[in-house]
Structures are given as structure tokens and as C-alpha cells.
Scaffold this motif. Structure first.
Motif, PDB file in Angstrom:
ATOM      1  N   CYS A 102       0.835  -1.215   0.000  1.00 15.00           N
ATOM      2  CA  CYS A 102       0.000   0.000   0.000  1.00 15.00           C
ATOM      3  C   CYS A 102       0.864   1.257   0.000  1.00 15.00           C
ATOM      4  O   CYS A 102       0.483   2.284  -0.574  1.00 15.00           O
ATOM      5  CB  CYS A 102      -0.889   0.047   1.249  1.00 15.00           C
ATOM      6  N   ASP A 110      11.451   3.310   5.740  1.00 13.80           N
ATOM      7  CA  ASP A 110      11.177   1.871   5.703  1.00 13.80           C
ATOM      8  C   ASP A 110      12.470   1.153   6.100  1.00 13.80           C
ATOM      9  O   ASP A 110      13.559   1.618   5.778  1.00 13.80           O
ATOM     10  CB  ASP A 110      10.764   1.444   4.274  1.00 13.80           C
ATOM     11  N   ARG A 166       1.800  -6.996   8.617  1.00 13.23           N
ATOM     12  CA  ARG A 166       0.371  -6.916   8.351  1.00 13.23           C
ATOM     13  C   ARG A 166      -0.333  -8.232   8.006  1.00 13.23           C
ATOM     14  O   ARG A 166      -1.510  -8.232   7.658  1.00 13.23           O
ATOM     15  CB  ARG A 166       0.106  -5.901   7.257  1.00 13.23           C
ATOM     16  N   TYR A 180      -2.060 -10.478  14.713  1.00 15.57           N
ATOM     17  CA  TYR A 180      -1.906  -9.253  13.912  1.00 15.57           C
ATOM     18  C   TYR A 180      -3.066  -8.289  14.168  1.00 15.57           C
ATOM     19  O   TYR A 180      -2.853  -7.103  14.431  1.00 15.57           O
ATOM     20  CB  TYR A 180      -1.830  -9.586  12.408  1.00 15.57           C
ATOM     21  N   LYS A 237      -3.626  -4.114  16.096  1.00 10.79           N
ATOM     22  CA  LYS A 237      -4.342  -2.917  15.628  1.00 10.79           C
ATOM     23  C   LYS A 237      -5.319  -2.429  16.702  1.00 10.79           C
ATOM     24  O   LYS A 237      -5.633  -1.237  16.771  1.00 10.79           O
ATOM     25  CB  LYS A 237      -5.086  -3.213  14.331  1.00 10.79           C
TER      26      LYS A 237
HETATM   27  P1  NAD Z   1       3.446  -4.486   3.499  1.00 11.80           P
HETATM   28  O1  NAD Z   1       3.994  -5.538   4.395  1.00 11.80           O
HETATM   29  O2  NAD Z   1       3.480  -4.704   2.027  1.00 11.80           O
HETATM   30  O3  NAD Z   1       4.174  -3.086   3.797  1.00 11.80           O
HETATM   31  C1  NAD Z   1       4.572  -2.679   5.083  1.00 11.80           C
HETATM   32  C2  NAD Z   1       5.884  -1.927   4.937  1.00 11.80           C
HETATM   33  O4  NAD Z   1       6.295  -1.491   6.243  1.00 11.80           O
HETATM   34  C3  NAD Z   1       6.999  -2.804   4.376  1.00 11.80           C
HETATM   35  O5  NAD Z   1       7.656  -2.133   3.340  1.00 11.80           O
HETATM   36  C4  NAD Z   1       7.916  -3.035   5.591  1.00 11.80           C
HETATM   37  O6  NAD Z   1       9.263  -3.191   5.205  1.00 11.80           O
HETATM   38  C5  NAD Z   1       7.666  -1.790   6.416  1.00 11.80           C
HETATM   39  N1  NAD Z   1       7.883  -1.964   7.867  1.00 11.80           N
HETATM   40  C6  NAD Z   1       7.340  -2.902   8.694  1.00 11.80           C
HETATM   41  N2  NAD Z   1       7.789  -2.726   9.938  1.00 11.80           N
HETATM   42  C7  NAD Z   1       8.641  -1.662   9.914  1.00 11.80           C
HETATM   43  C8  NAD Z   1       9.416  -1.003  10.902  1.00 11.80           C
HETATM   44  N3  NAD Z   1       9.448  -1.426  12.166  1.00 11.80           N
HETATM   45  N4  NAD Z   1      10.150   0.076  10.529  1.00 11.80           N
HETATM   46  C9  NAD Z   1      10.134   0.516   9.240  1.00 11.80           C
HETATM   47  N5  NAD Z   1       9.425  -0.077   8.268  1.00 11.80           N
HETATM   48  C10 NAD Z   1       8.678  -1.162   8.598  1.00 11.80           C
HETATM   49  O7  NAD Z   1       1.935  -4.219   3.988  1.00 11.80           O
HETATM   50  P2  NAD Z   1       0.756  -3.444   3.252  1.00 11.80           P
HETATM   51  O8  NAD Z   1      -0.155  -4.433   2.640  1.00 11.80           O
HETATM   52  O9  NAD Z   1       1.304  -2.331   2.446  1.00 11.80           O
HETATM   53  O10 NAD Z   1      -0.009  -2.840   4.501  1.00 11.80           O
HETATM   54  C11 NAD Z   1       0.344  -1.556   5.006  1.00 11.80           C
HETATM   55  C12 NAD Z   1      -0.528  -1.214   6.192  1.00 11.80           C
HETATM   56  O11 NAD Z   1      -1.898  -1.225   5.783  1.00 11.80           O
HETATM   57  C13 NAD Z   1      -0.395  -2.220   7.328  1.00 11.80           C
HETATM   58  O12 NAD Z   1      -0.301  -1.558   8.563  1.00 11.80           O
HETATM   59  C14 NAD Z   1      -1.658  -3.026   7.252  1.00 11.80           C
HETATM   60  O13 NAD Z   1      -2.058  -3.425   8.523  1.00 11.80           O
HETATM   61  C15 NAD Z   1      -2.657  -2.064   6.627  1.00 11.80           C
HETATM   62  N6  NAD Z   1      -3.694  -2.781   5.861  1.00 11.80           N
HETATM   63  C16 NAD Z   1      -3.357  -3.532   4.765  1.00 11.80           C
HETATM   64  C17 NAD Z   1      -4.343  -4.224   4.079  1.00 11.80           C
HETATM   65  C18 NAD Z   1      -4.048  -5.105   2.892  1.00 11.80           C
HETATM   66  O14 NAD Z   1      -4.971  -5.785   2.393  1.00 11.80           O
HETATM   67  N7  NAD Z   1      -2.823  -5.123   2.386  1.00 11.80           N
HETATM   68  C19 NAD Z   1      -5.681  -4.112   4.504  1.00 11.80           C
HETATM   69  C20 NAD Z   1      -5.983  -3.355   5.631  1.00 11.80           C
HETATM   70  C21 NAD Z   1      -4.971  -2.682   6.292  1.00 11.80           C
END
Ligand code: NAD
Ligand code: USQ
Length: 399
Positions: free
Chosen positions: A12, A31, A101, A189, A193
Motif C-alpha cells: 500500500c 522503511d 500486516r 496481527y 491494531k
Molecule cells: P506491506 O507488508 O506490504 O508493507 C509494510 C511496509 O512497512 C513494508 O515495506 C515493511 O518493510 C515496512 N515496515 C514494517 N515494519 C517496519 C518497521 N518497524 N520500521 C520501518 N518499516 C517497517 O503491507 P501493506 O499491505 O502495504 O499494509 C500496510 C498497512 O496497511 C499495514 O499496517 C496493514 O495493517 C494495513 N492494511 C493492509 C491491508 C491489505 O490488504 N494489504 C488491509 C488493511 C490494512
């Protein structure tokens, strides 16, 4: 606006960073690239060939003349560097995606449970604490989840946007209050949240931070107009049993002729949003921040609800790929209805994208293009919520 995108290399975060940059906002990605390291741990890669972050940013500069900066920093660990970054960058908005996530990943083992809580809760608390010290006027936009509510357990009630009116009864007296909708997480997970929500309530009340918590549904799709500009900007496409989410998994399975992996009866109803709406919602919310001292603003970031077996049937009918009902590795209600309020983002101007054949085919086409990168052994989810599956099923039947 000057925008920090924490987790800006993720599924995202990357299209969100590009969306903001394309509209003239100054963007800094923060990141620690842990998601790429997790690909290594799990022995599986994004279906799409994502480039290194440096290559992505060089391509963006070359194509648009716009600069996106990058800081490699662990938000959950590198507190001093985070505070210093906020002090020097002076952001108007901080978008917080930087958490682990995946529900199945969070349930894989005791290590994964502890890592997920440690990473997610510390990241959020570090950010809030650092904002109080160094950026008290910035607007925090957090990506939360629809899963905090527990998918419509209170039958017949529309899931509100965060808060619910309630009557408390105690000691023979009663009082009407407004409170956070009772949390009911279904995985470690999702539980993180719920803990994040409590942190937001405290920091908004105590320090007057401006906070928007976007309770997002399952994101599907993979590309946005910006990620489509050049193959070097391509977004992640997770299809494996840990990180792949249900609709993208079905579309990818259809593309390679793998039976569609429905868990149990497929009676689970969930909220969905297309990735193009995700990025729009975040910009809409960022452009209209709450004021200091306001309560935490909670909006449900979803556009439609679907039952898993209906999605499987739709994909199966369109593509001829059969549906397979697998033992559900999760501990979740086998059937649920879901009705969700989403007036907040609609009121800010969201024009929802709904599931359509064209959009589904777009995802299938992407999956077909990169089908040779798929490892079929990684498709079925092997992470189980409880080890004693037979016992869990008996307990569920008794409940
Ligand atoms: P993702 O895992 O693809 O991206 C998360 C990013 O955060 C990664 O690039 C990771 O390297 C970075 N990251 C994680 N922990 C870190 C830390 N301690 N320090 C620095 N960087 C860190 O996940 P996503 O699908 O992009 O989801 C992003 C957010 O949106 C999440 O919080 C997730 O809960 C929320 N979300 C996602 C979805 C979905 O369907 N993908 C749906 C609802 C909510
Ligand atoms: N499911 C299947 N077959 C599959 C994969 C999943 O039947 O091959 C079922 C699951 O059992 C579950 C539902 O589909 O009932 C959704 O699973 P999912 O993996 O698509 O979504 P989930 O684990 O809830 O997590 C995803 C994101 C998470 C986000 C959440 C939003 O990974 O970051 O918070 O969606 S929500 O579901 O609204 O809470």
C-alpha cells in the motif's frame, strides 16, 4: 504538503508515496525493508518482479522529474533517529503503514506472534511519542483494519466508524456513553491494531495529537496509474499462503489454473477496497486533518462487502477454474454477515471503485504475465491458528 510515508516500500505504501508525489506533495519514504527480508525468510517472492527501492526512486525521478527521499530506519527500534527525522523534516502529515500486516504470518509460531506485537506496538508508540516531542502539529494517518471490529458479531448492527453509543450498567445505576466499538480481533496481527487504537486514544487525549485511524478492509488489485507508468515502478503482488489476500489469491490462482483455495465453507464475509481507492482515501483524509484536541477520527476505508465463496464462484464462473474447499486453518466464524458504515470517506469525496469484470481481468492479466515466477508449493496456507485442529473444530461447534 510535506508527507512522511512510513512503510513506503510496501504494497500500500509504495503506490501511496507515488500518488502523493504525482500531485506535487513532497514525500519522504521511511522503511527498514523488513518486508523484503521476510520474502527471504519465507522463501517466496512477490509475483511481480519488484525492483530495489533505489531503482524505483531513480525511475520515478527519471520519468517525472520528482524526487522522493528515502530513510532506512526501523520505526520500532530506532527511536532517536525517528525523533530527529521528524524534527528536521517538519512533516504536515505522517502516513503510518510500517507494521507486520499478515494474519497468517502472525500466527505461524511463538516467534512470529512476539515479533508482530513487538514490531507493531513499538512502532506506533515510538511514532506517537516522537510526534509529541518533535512534530506535535503534524497529522498522523494510520492504516488500521476492519478486523478490529470482529466482522459483524453483533447481528443486525451496521459496523460504525469507530465509536458506538452504549449504556453502561453497574451498581444499580446506568449511564449512556459513546465508546470505541468493542474490539474483537481474530489474530495476533489484528490484535496489534486494537492495541494501536488504545495508544491513539491516549495520545489524542493527553497530548492533543491530530490522529486519523483508517480501518481498512482487504485491499485487492495491484496497480495504480503511477505504478503502471513503467515496469520499474511495479507494485508488489503477494500470492503466498501467508501474505496473499483472498481476492488477489483467487485471481492469481485462476491465472495459473490452480483450484481456488476456499477456507471451510467460504461463508466469511469481509470488506474490500481496490488499491486505487486506498491511495485516494489517504490523500483525501490528509487534505482535511482534524484539529488539535479533537478526538481520534476513525473512518472505515472500504467500498463493498463480499462473501468468500461468492467471490470464488464469480472467479470460477468467469475462468472455468474449479473451487476447492480446504480445512480452514484459521479459528474464525464459518459464516457471518457484515454491514459497514463508510460515510466518512464518501463525505470527503471518495467515488468508490466497485468489483468489476474489467478490474478482475486486469489482475488476472498481471498474474498471467508473471506466472512463471509463481511457486505452486507456496499457495496453500500452512499457518494454523491452533495446532489441535480437531479440538478447535469441536470447540467451535460447541460454541
Ligand atoms: P506491506 O507488508 O506490504 O508493507 C509494510 C511496509 O512497512 C513494508 O515495506 C515493511 O518493510 C515496512 N515496515 C514494517 N515494519 C517496519 C518497521 N518497524 N520500521 C520501518 N518499516 C517497517 O503491507 P501493506 O499491505 O502495504 O499494509 C500496510 C498497512 O496497511 C499495514 O499496517 C496493514 O495493517 C494495513 N492494511 C493492509 C491491508 C491489505 O490488504 N494489504 C488491509 C488493511 C490494512
Ligand atoms: N481465505 C480463504 N482462502 C484463501 C485466503 C483467505 O478462504 O486462500 C479467507 C480467510 O480464511 C478469511 C478471509 O478469506 O476468512 C480473508 O482473509 P485474507 O487473508 O484475505 O485477509 P486477512 O487475513 O483478514 O488480512 C488482510 C490483510 C490485513 C488487513 C485485513 C483487513 O492482510 O493486513 O488488516 O485484510 S480485514 O480482513 O478487513 O480485517
Amino acid at each position: 504538503m510535506r508527507v512522511l510515508v512510513l512503510g513506503g516500500d510496501g504494497f500500500c505504501g509504495w503506490p501511496t508515496a507515488l500518488h502523493f508525489s504525482a500531485r506535487g506533495h513532497e514525500v519522504v519514504i521511511v522503511d527498514n525493508l523488513v518486508r523484503r527480508a521476510t520474502d527471504g525468510e519465507l522463501g517466496v517472492q512477490s509475483l511481480t518482479p519488484i525492483r530495489s527501492l533505489d531503482e524505483r526512486l531513480d525511475a520515478w525521478r527519471e520519468l517525472t522529474g520528482r524526487e522522493i527521499e528515502f530513510r532506512n530506519l526501523n520505526v520500532a527500534r530506532d527511536y532517536e533517529a525517528l525523533e530527529e527525522l521528524l524534527r528536521t523534516e517538519r512533516p504536515d502529515a505522517v502516513v503510518h503503514f510500517a507494521e507486520q500486516r499478515a494474519a497468517p504470518y502472525s500466527m505461524k509460531s511463538r516467534h512470529h506472534k512476539r515479533y508482530t506485537v513487538d514490531n507493531n506496538v513499538n512502532a506506533t508508540n515510538n511514532l506517537l511519542c516522537a510526534m509529541v516531542e518533535a512534530a506535535p502539529d503534524a497529522h498522523l494517518l494510520h492504516l488500521g483494519t476492519m478486523g478490529v471490529y470482529g466482522y459483524g458479531k453483533a447481528r443486525g448492527l451496521r459496523v460504525p466508524e469507530g465509536y458506538v453509543e452504549a449504556t453502561l450498567r453497574s451498581g444499580g445505576a446506568e449511564a449512556d456513553i459513546e465508546m470505541l466499538y468493542p474490539p474483537d480481533p481474530g489474530s495476533i496481527y489484528h490484535m496489534t491494531k486494537c492495541l494501536d487504537q488504545q495508544l491513539f486514544q491516549f495520545y489524542a487525549k493527553n497530548d492533543g495529537l491530530k490522529i486519523t485511524d483508517l480501518h481498512q478492509g482487504i485491499v485487492w488489485g495491484t496497480s495504480t496509474p503511477e505504478t503502471d507508468m513503467d515496469e520499474r515502478l511495479i507494485n508488489r503482488f503477494d500470492y503466498d499462503g501467508d501474505y496473499g489476500t483472498v481476492l488477489n489469491r483467487f485471481l492469481m490462482q485462476a491465472a495459473i489454473g490452480h483450484p481456488l483455495t476456499v477456507h471451510g465453507t467460504g461463508g466469511q464475509t469481509r470488506a474490500f477496497i481496490h488499491i486505487r481507492d486506498t491511495v485516494r482515501c489517504i490523500e483525501l483524509a490528509a487534505l482535511s486533518p482534524p484539529k488539535r484536541g479533537d478526538r481520534v477520527r476513525i473512518m472505515n476505508q472500504m467500498t463493498e462487502c463480499h462473501r468468500v465463496r461468492d467471490l470464488a464462484a464469480l472467479v470460477s464462473t468467469r475462468t472455468g477454474v474449479p473451487v476447492e474447499h480446504l480445512d480452514n486453518p484459521r479459528k474464525e466464524a464459518p459464516e457471518n454477515d457484515l454491514d459497514v458504515e463508510n460515510a466518512g470517506l464518501i463525505g470527503l469525496g471518495l467515488n468508490p471503485t466497485f468489483l468489476s469484470e474489467g478490474l478482475m481481468h486486469e489482475v488476472i492479466a498481471v498474474a498471467q504475465r508473471y506466472a512463471d515466477r509463481c511457486d505452486r508449493n507456496r499457495i496453500v496456507c500452512t499457518s494454523r491458528w491452533v495446532q489441535d485442529v480437531a479440538g478447535a473444530a469441536a470447540q467451535q461447534a460447541a460454541e
